[in-house]
Design a protein around this motif. Structure first.
Motif, PDB file in Angstrom:
ATOM      1  N   ARG A  70       6.028  -8.393  -5.675  1.00  0.00           N
ATOM      2  CA  ARG A  70       5.975  -9.587  -4.845  1.00  0.00           C
ATOM      3  C   ARG A  70       4.912 -10.577  -5.321  1.00  0.00           C
ATOM      4  O   ARG A  70       4.888 -11.724  -4.888  1.00  0.00           O
ATOM      5  CB  ARG A  70       5.661  -9.208  -3.391  1.00  0.00           C
ATOM      6  N   ASP A 103      -4.426  -9.341   2.131  1.00  0.00           N
ATOM      7  CA  ASP A 103      -2.998  -9.520   1.867  1.00  0.00           C
ATOM      8  C   ASP A 103      -2.264  -8.195   1.803  1.00  0.00           C
ATOM      9  O   ASP A 103      -1.049  -8.138   2.002  1.00  0.00           O
ATOM     10  CB  ASP A 103      -2.812 -10.273   0.546  1.00  0.00           C
ATOM     11  N   PRO A 122      -2.018 -13.969   6.841  1.00  0.00           N
ATOM     12  CA  PRO A 122      -0.645 -14.444   7.030  1.00  0.00           C
ATOM     13  C   PRO A 122       0.215 -14.089   5.813  1.00  0.00           C
ATOM     14  O   PRO A 122      -0.185 -14.309   4.675  1.00  0.00           O
ATOM     15  CB  PRO A 122      -0.814 -15.957   7.167  1.00  0.00           C
ATOM     16  N   GLY A 123       1.363 -13.512   6.073  1.00  0.00           N
ATOM     17  CA  GLY A 123       2.244 -13.099   4.988  1.00  0.00           C
ATOM     18  C   GLY A 123       1.876 -11.775   4.355  1.00  0.00           C
ATOM     19  O   GLY A 123       2.542 -11.325   3.423  1.00  0.00           O
ATOM     20  N   GLY A 124       0.797 -11.138   4.846  1.00  0.00           N
ATOM     21  CA  GLY A 124       0.348  -9.876   4.266  1.00  0.00           C
ATOM     22  C   GLY A 124       1.167  -8.695   4.751  1.00  0.00           C
ATOM     23  O   GLY A 124       2.012  -8.817   5.643  1.00  0.00           O
ATOM     24  N   ARG A 125       0.898  -7.544   4.162  1.00  0.00           N
ATOM     25  CA  ARG A 125       1.638  -6.331   4.503  1.00  0.00           C
ATOM     26  C   ARG A 125       0.685  -5.153   4.702  1.00  0.00           C
ATOM     27  O   ARG A 125      -0.375  -5.095   4.084  1.00  0.00           O
ATOM     28  CB  ARG A 125       2.673  -6.006   3.425  1.00  0.00           C
ATOM     29  N   ALA A 141       5.195  -5.830   7.978  1.00  0.00           N
ATOM     30  CA  ALA A 141       4.718  -7.207   7.815  1.00  0.00           C
ATOM     31  C   ALA A 141       4.990  -7.980   9.098  1.00  0.00           C
ATOM     32  O   ALA A 141       5.898  -7.654   9.859  1.00  0.00           O
ATOM     33  CB  ALA A 141       5.418  -7.884   6.631  1.00  0.00           C
ATOM     34  N   ASP A 197       5.949 -11.049   9.110  1.00  0.00           N
ATOM     35  CA  ASP A 197       7.040 -11.987   8.865  1.00  0.00           C
ATOM     36  C   ASP A 197       8.267 -11.290   8.291  1.00  0.00           C
ATOM     37  O   ASP A 197       9.077 -11.897   7.626  1.00  0.00           O
ATOM     38  CB  ASP A 197       6.590 -13.073   7.880  1.00  0.00           C
TER      39      ASP A 197
END
Length: 302
Positions: free
Chosen positions: A155, A228, A252-255, A295, A297
């Motif tokens: 990713r 992240d 934000p957008g992290g996992r 995640a 998102d």
């Protein structure tokens, strides 16, 4: 992740054999009752029909209390089979490494010093010496997390990585070597932190910050975030307690990657993290253990 090994200062052990379902209930009840820094619980399969629960501590057990807990979880017949004993003082990881071959996961090869010459030049070798900490790469949970790091690399490159419950530091080292980015590792065990620091130096990953901290609420972890990618290879009870603080540390957008879970424990772990707005991205099962990637998102789970 404990990986079935007793804590460094363990001097006492309780054992009980039970069918899988009852063994899981016993392990869950004891894990949720005691501080994981003082009492460690291992639950493993002996035969198809029998599992064994082992409870380790650095101080003598209250035998009557533990037997009562086993009776509550699994009934009086199994409680009558509880045994108590002393732990032989030895280097548990050194013993576990005897005769173990290097483990290859994606580009990573986790090995001991005796197998240094067997690492192919195109691979990322991670040398973990025998020491009083946990994480040799041979356990399904560690391998699942290494696979998740490989997935994360597809990713892109996370700017910051956090490894909670770092143990030997194997996952933090793998992330640092793979991403060439800032990595923070933390552990509740001071011996593990010292070991992880030594392993980071030995593996030419000096940029990793190893922190001695209980949980994820330490000020240093917050100051170095948000992250992240967060790795947490521990056990179900502490993972459930960490759901909210880990969510706060996630960029934000992290996992978040969770492991240390039996496959049967996945629903309980997901419930805790879904309540924090996280969704399942993927799951991997190895040797009866599950590794989850979540995640904020995420789309539909696959």
């Amino acid at each position: 992740m404990l990986e079935g090994l007793p804590p460094n200062d363990a001097t006492h052990v309780m054992r009980v054999a039970a069918p899988r379902r009852e063994a899981q209930r016993i392990a869950d009840l004891i894990s949720e009752t005691f501080d994981p820094a003082e009492v460690a619980v291992a639950n493993f399969e002996r035969t198809d029909a029998e599992w064994v629960v082992e409870v380790y501590a650095g101080a003598a057990f209250d035998a009557e209390r533990l037997q009562e807990m086993v009776e509550i979880a699994a009934g009086p017949e199994l409680a009558a089979g509880v045994t108590f004993g002393d732990v032989e003082q030895k280097d548990w990881v050194a013993a576990s490494l005897e005769g173990l071959a290097p483990v290859k996961v994606g580009p990573f090869v986790v090995h001991g010093a005796h197998d240094r010459g067997r690492v192919p030049g195109h691979c990322i070798g991670i040398e973990i010496e025998a020491a009083l900490a946990f994480g040799t790469g041979h356990h399904g949970t560690t391998q699942g997390c290494l696979c998740a790091i490989v997935d994360a690399a597809r990713r892109g490159r996370p700017a910051r990585v956090l490894d909670v419950g770092t143990g030997t530091g194997v996952l933090a080292i793998a992330a640092a070597r793979q991403f060439h980015t800032r990595v923070v590792g933390s552990d509740i065990d001071a011996v593990a932190v010292r070991t992880a620091r030594a392993n980071a130096r030995a593996n030419q990953a000096p940029g990793i910050l190893m922190v001695h901290a209980a949980g994820a609420g330490a000020r240093t972890l917050g100051e170095k975030g948000p992250y992240d990618l967060i790795l947490a290879n521990i056990l179900l009870p502490p993972l459930k307690r960490l759901a909210r603080p880990l969510r706060r540390l996630l960029a934000p957008g992290g996992r978040i990657v969770l492991s240390g879970l039996l496959s049967a424990q996945v629903p309980a772990a997901l419930a805790a993290y879904r309540s924090q707005g996280l969704r399942l991205v993927s799951q991997r099962h190895m040797e009866g253990w599950a590794t989850l990637t979540l995640a904020a998102d995420a789309g539909r789970p696959r």
